[in-house]
Scaffold this motif. Structure first.
Motif, short mmCIF file in Angstrom:
data_model
loop_
_atom_site.label_atom_id
_atom_site.label_comp_id
_atom_site.label_asym_id
_atom_site.label_seq_id
_atom_site.Cartn_x
_atom_site.Cartn_y
_atom_site.Cartn_z
N ILE A 1 0.84 -1.20 0.00
CA ILE A 1 0.00 0.00 0.00
C ILE A 1 0.88 1.25 0.00
O ILE A 1 0.57 2.25 -0.64
CB ILE A 1 -0.96 -0.02 1.20
CG1 ILE A 1 -1.92 -1.20 1.08
CG2 ILE A 1 -1.75 1.29 1.28
CD1 ILE A 1 -2.82 -1.40 2.28
N GLY A 2 2.00 1.17 0.71
CA GLY A 2 2.93 2.30 0.74
C GLY A 2 3.51 2.58 -0.64
O GLY A 2 3.68 3.75 -1.03
N LYS A 3 3.81 1.53 -1.41
CA LYS A 3 4.36 1.72 -2.76
C LYS A 3 3.33 2.35 -3.69
O LYS A 3 3.66 3.20 -4.52
CB LYS A 3 4.83 0.38 -3.32
CG LYS A 3 6.19 -0.06 -2.82
CD LYS A 3 6.73 -1.22 -3.62
CE LYS A 3 6.01 -2.52 -3.33
NZ LYS A 3 6.63 -3.67 -4.01
N VAL A 4 2.08 1.92 -3.55
CA VAL A 4 1.03 2.50 -4.39
C VAL A 4 0.89 3.99 -4.08
O VAL A 4 0.80 4.82 -4.99
CB VAL A 4 -0.33 1.79 -4.16
CG1 VAL A 4 -1.44 2.49 -4.93
CG2 VAL A 4 -0.23 0.32 -4.57
N GLU A 5 0.91 4.32 -2.78
CA GLU A 5 0.80 5.73 -2.39
C GLU A 5 2.01 6.52 -2.89
O GLU A 5 1.88 7.66 -3.36
CB GLU A 5 0.68 5.85 -0.88
CG GLU A 5 0.52 7.29 -0.40
CD GLU A 5 0.43 7.42 1.10
OE1 GLU A 5 0.17 8.55 1.57
OE2 GLU A 5 0.62 6.41 1.81
N ALA A 6 3.19 5.92 -2.79
CA ALA A 6 4.42 6.61 -3.21
C ALA A 6 4.42 6.89 -4.71
O ALA A 6 5.09 7.82 -5.18
CB ALA A 6 5.64 5.78 -2.83
N GLY A 7 3.66 6.10 -5.46
CA GLY A 7 3.59 6.28 -6.90
C GLY A 7 2.67 7.41 -7.33
O GLY A 7 2.55 7.70 -8.52
#
Length: 251
Positions: free
Chosen positions: A196-202
């Protein structure tokens, strides 16, 4: 709840999760009433329920619209998803074999949609993984909450995500299920948090895309005036070009 009202809610929510309804879409009461064969009162009931779920909002002058989450609302939505979805995995003691089989099948279908280039299906499947996970673990309340949050983050991705990383997301889902199958729920929770953190970071939350960009480009007068011949003046002289820039103010 009236069945017709439930159908309207479900149809709109499913279309958002599939990426078919973008943020800011106007949802006309009369058109929805005609489409579902119900009264406008029933449509209004559905819209009011979707409003309480944070999916639509109403404008006194223009009616119902799908929400356009702000950057701050985007951060809050992803933070909430991380707390809920990692917490769900942290509280699970054992994953039944049928749940694992169901999740593995879901990931396989995701991979197939990605490999065949089925953009609509893959978008729906990637979001549905999180809903399916909560549902498979038997928590109906959390399933409903995660469904609404996933719809909101889908809208957020449409506004702020410059590129879709479908293959990476599917690999993340595969790793989460593998950790669950190995009985390492702590690792599964950690992987979910990272995913979820990677999706947000994108997301690019620094600026919201201009919804009028395509129309603005079409109406910019410079291209036309540079090549258009001068119109003859009634008295034999060429009339000067008027360089009027279109207003972007919405009526």
């Amino acid at each position: 709840m009236n069945p017709s009202t439930a159908n309207i809610e479900e149809a709109i929510l499913s279309a958002i999760l599939a990426g078919r309804i973008p943020p800011g879409t106007r949802l006309g009461e009369q058109k929805l009433a005609d489409l579902f064969g119900v009264s406008r009162t029933r449509v209004r009931e559905a819209m009011m329920r979707l409003e309480t779920r944070g999916i639509v909002q109403v404008s006194a002058r223009r009616g119902w619209f799908v929400v356009e989450p702000s950057a701050e609302e985007a951060r809050e939505a992803f933070q909430t998803r991380r707390v809920i979805e990692t917490g769900l995995l942290q509280t699970v003691r054992e994953v039944p074999p049928e749940v694992l089989a169901s999740l593995k099948e879901h990931v396989a279908i995701e991979r197939q949609a990605i490999e065949t280039g089925d953009v609509s299906s893959r978008a729906c499947l990637l979001g549905d993984f999180h809903i399916h996970l909560a549902d498979a673990l038997g928590n109906r309340l959390l399933t409903e909450i995660i469904r609404d949050l996933t719809a909101r983050t889908t809208l957020i991705s449409m506004l702020y995500q410059p590129t879709e990383k479908a293959e990476e997301s599917s690999h993340d889902h595969e790793d989460i299920v593998a950790a669950m199958a190995a009985g390492d729920l702590a690792a599964a929770a950690r992987l979910m948090d990272e995913h979820i953190g990677k999706v947000e970071a994108g997301l690019d939350l620094s600026s919201k895309p201009d919804p009028l960009a395509s129309l603005r480009e079409l109406l910019v007068p410079s291209t036309f005036t540079d090549v258009a011949p001068s119109m003859p003046h009634p008295h034999g002289t060429a009339a000067p070009h008027a360089h009027h820039h279109p207003s972007t103010k919405e009526d």
